[in-house]
Design a protein around this motif. Structure first.
Motif, short mmCIF file in Angstrom:
data_model
loop_
_atom_site.label_atom_id
_atom_site.label_comp_id
_atom_site.label_asym_id
_atom_site.label_seq_id
_atom_site.Cartn_x
_atom_site.Cartn_y
_atom_site.Cartn_z
N UNK A 98 0.97 -1.20 -0.05
CA UNK A 98 -0.10 -0.13 0.04
C UNK A 98 0.83 1.34 0.09
N UNK A 99 2.12 1.17 -0.29
CA UNK A 99 2.97 2.14 -0.27
C UNK A 99 3.37 2.57 -1.81
N UNK A 100 2.86 3.73 -2.35
CA UNK A 100 2.61 4.08 -3.91
C UNK A 100 4.09 4.41 -4.12
N UNK A 101 5.06 4.95 -3.62
CA UNK A 101 6.34 5.28 -4.00
C UNK A 101 7.20 3.89 -4.24
N UNK A 102 6.75 3.10 -3.12
CA UNK A 102 7.68 1.85 -3.22
C UNK A 102 7.04 0.95 -4.45
N UNK A 103 5.76 0.82 -4.67
CA UNK A 103 5.54 0.25 -6.13
C UNK A 103 5.87 1.06 -7.33
N UNK A 104 6.11 2.21 -7.19
CA UNK A 104 6.46 3.06 -8.30
C UNK A 104 8.01 2.72 -8.62
N UNK A 105 8.88 2.47 -7.64
CA UNK A 105 10.08 2.16 -7.63
C UNK A 105 10.76 0.78 -7.87
N UNK A 106 9.64 -0.32 -7.53
CA UNK A 106 10.00 -1.78 -7.78
C UNK A 106 9.51 -2.45 -8.59
N UNK A 107 8.19 -2.16 -9.15
CA UNK A 107 7.51 -2.97 -10.08
C UNK A 107 7.41 -2.37 -11.55
N UNK A 108 7.44 -3.63 -12.71
CA UNK A 108 7.11 -3.02 -13.96
C UNK A 108 5.81 -3.46 -14.54
N UNK A 109 5.34 -4.24 -13.80
CA UNK A 109 3.84 -4.64 -13.99
C UNK A 109 2.89 -4.60 -12.78
N UNK A 110 1.63 -4.30 -13.41
CA UNK A 110 0.57 -4.33 -12.08
C UNK A 110 -0.45 -5.17 -12.54
#
Length: 639
Positions: free
Chosen positions: A218-230
């Motif tokens: 639920x951490x938006x910045x963490x998701x932005x910096x780690x994932x390349x697919x959602x």
């Protein structure tokens, strides 16, 4: 290479399907974020993929040699085990490989038959490739990297696990999984219990190399910096998107707009056709009307696109306080002993702070630096050891307690929201407040003790909204809230015209709200006007432009006493005097030994001996430190 494949997964409980027809692949190198509101089945889906739960229909397939593992949520450890022992269990497979390689090397030295020697040699070469690929000859360094990155210190390595807190034990579970380094990692809320520094370390760790993982966060910045697919899971269906979280939101809005437009255009066309049919059912155009009626019956309807529930969180208008809300001078608080029995100094000392009406202060610091204690001291729940603080005129403080510890677990939500000693609030009014925070219908009648962490958090926020407060003190208010609830809370707090003091490790949340930050940085509380990113940028500029300036002279004002600041510089030599020629001779000797050790580190005969390679690596690191010390001594002697 496909490491995991799921096809047409269906999982349902008594209340209906959790998800239906879920189909996707996980390929080597994929970094996937699994998102969706709380309660949509994200954790259930992960358990089905890992084999801890079973779908009612569909299949999950993985090649036999693929190692998959999931971050555990409930710590279970053998009694008496230490932190370092538990962390190393994640590397047991590497220790086993090292042991096998050592045994093979011994056998090869004794075997004389060419065919048998060739067979052993092939297996030995395979083991060496695997050990090299997994950097098995740097195990101790990897353990240090992971444990330090997650906030543990060398002094805690030998501590028994039963002396750690629940949050620390969850970090142990994460460390063990990261050290295991499975082919596919499933990470369910890995940033829980991590401070900002550890979250940023984890971001770097996950995105370095070819790691493959599926994570819920639920951490938006963490998701932005780690994932390349959602992968979005919503109302039992999944939708796949390329890119990070921000790109996912953009694509979702684009898809939503296109589908909504198509849906509405189809409705208009259906209405037009129905009007034509009704007008011409009897008359000259009867045949056309009947033909259109048949086509309309066969028309595949375009569904209205799903929308996420938009919570209308609202904290109302705050009554006016004086310009000064809170001021403390020389505030000090410490504990004589920590839970593990070791001596501890001040959590904060000689802290001076002034908070004015309308400001929003974000507190940021590592776990254990005393943030919650500071809040409770400022609230008067804990007495300071020294110093004073005062509350301004007309201040009414509301404290966010996500655990609702002041409310009985047998209390229902309606009673929990009702302010103490307030008999005027009706159940209908309480329900209306709860509904704004997502607690609706029968859920509002549930007992607090039977609710999830996210539900209790929403009730605690609703309770805060029901209070006549003009100053809110919030300790980790985004914990357990899903991405959409966090955004709703952000919006509600942004329009609140009172004063806010909050603790958070969510960098996006801090940046969206804070007008000021109080940051624990290098053992000093520093205050800064602006949000967390502003503070980071300011500190970076200062350190870049004045790299040698002592901390006590940096222009961002420390909010602590001189006892926390760097000691003043003196002209006293750091090292006892030594002759420069002697130092140069010793430096040359150490450099020569380092060359020898570097040669040994790539020697196949040494690489095959796990014990010997550890000794060489240990001496190499020790010599590197010795060389750095000698060079520092030479610089001082030459100056």
């Amino acid at each position: 290479m496909i490491l995991l494949s799921c096809r047409d997964l269906i999982r349902q409980f008594d209340r209906g399907p959790v998800f239906s027809n879920v189909t996707f692949d996980v390929k080597a190198g994929d970094r996937i974020g699994l998102v969706g509101p709380n309660g949509t089945g994200k954790s259930t889906l992960l358990r089905c993929l890992i084999g801890e739960d079973h779908p009612d229909n569909g299949v999950v397939e993985t090649p036999n040699d693929v190692d998959i593992a999931m971050l555990e949520q409930r710590p279970k450890f053998d009694p008496g085990r230490s932190l370092i022992d538990e962390a190393k269990t994640g590397l047991q497979h590497l220790y086993d490989l090292q042991h096998e390689a050592e045994e093979l090397a011994n056998k090869m030295a004794e075997v004389t038959h060419p065919a048998e020697l060739d067979t052993l040699g092939q297996r030995y070469d395979h083991l060496q490739e695997e050990l090299t690929r997994k950097d098995a000859y740097n195990i101790d360094h990897l353990v240090d990297e992971v444990l330090h990155g997650l906030g543990f210190t060398d002094a805690e390595y030998e501590r028994p696990l039963d002396t750690f807190s629940g949050g620390q034990l969850n970090r142990v579970l994460l460390a063990r999984l990261l050290l295991r380094s499975p082919d596919v990692m499933f990470l369910d809320e890995p940033t829980n219990h991590l401070d900002v520094q550890s979250v940023e370390w984890l971001e770097n760790f996950l995105t370095t190399g070819e790691k493959t993982f599926v994570l819920v966060s639920h951490d938006r910045l963490f998701l932005d910096r780690t994932v390349d697919r959602v992968i979005e899971l919503h109302r039992s269906h999944v939708a796949l998107y390329r890119g990070n979280y921000t790109r996912y939101r953009e694509q979702r809005e684009e898809r939503h707009a296109i589908q909504l437009n198509a849906h509405e255009r189809q409705l208009d066309e259906i209405a037009r056709q129905k009007a034509f049919i009704a007008k011409n059912k009897a008359g000259q155009k009867t045949k056309q009307a009947q033909d259109r009626e048949k086509k309309l019956a066969k028309l595949e309807r375009i569904d209205r696109p799903d929308e996420f529930e938009r919570l209308a969180m609202d904290f109302g208008e705050a009554t006016r306080t004086g310009d000064l809300v809170l001021e403390c001078k020389g505030l000090t608080k410490g504990f004589a002993e920590r839970e593990d029995g070791q001596a501890a100094g001040d959590l904060f000392a000689d802290l001076s702070l002034r908070i004015e009406r309308g400001q929003r202060w974000g507190l940021v610091g590592p776990n254990g630096c005393g943030k919650t204690t500071l809040l409770k001291t400022l609230l008067g729940e804990l007495p300071p050891d020294a110093g004073t603080f005062r509350i301004g005129a007309n201040v009414e403080v509301g404290y966010y307690d996500q655990k609702l510890s002041s409310v009985s677990s047998e209390t229902d939500c309606i009673e929990a929201v009702r302010p103490p000693k307030d008999m005027t609030m009706t159940p209908g009014h309480a329900r209306a407040i709860l509904a704004k925070f997502g607690i609706k219908d029968d859920l509002s009648l549930h007992k607090i003790g039977a609710m999830s962490g996210g539900e209790r958090g929403k009730v605690a926020l609703a309770r805060l909204a029901a209070l006549p407060c003009n100053v809110m003190v919030l300790d980790e208010p985004t914990n357990h809230l899903d991405l959409w609830a966090v955004e709703a809370l952000e919006a509600a707090l942004a329009k609140y015209d009172g004063t806010i003091l909050f603790v958070s490790h969510d960098r996006a949340f801090l940046d969206a709200l804070a007008t000021h930050v109080l940051v624990w940085d290098d053992g000093v509380w520093r205050e800064h006007e602006g949000n967390f990113s502003d503070y980071r940028a300011f500190r970076s500029r200062i350190e870049t432009s004045q790299p040698t300036e002592p901390k006590s002279r940096r222009p961002d004002r420390p909010a602590a006493s001189a006892r926390q600041k760097s000691k003043p510089q003196t002209d006293r030599p750091k090292y006892p005097y030594r002759n420069i020629e002697d130092l140069e001779a010793e430096i040359a000797e150490v450099e020569g030994r380092l060359v020898e050790l570097e040669a040994e580190l790539i020697d196949p005969a040494i690489l095959s001996n796990a014990g010997r390679i550890q000794d060489v690596r240990s001496e190499y690191d020790s010599r590197k430190r010795e060389l750095a010390d000698l060079e520092d001594r030479w610089v001082e002697a030459a100056g």
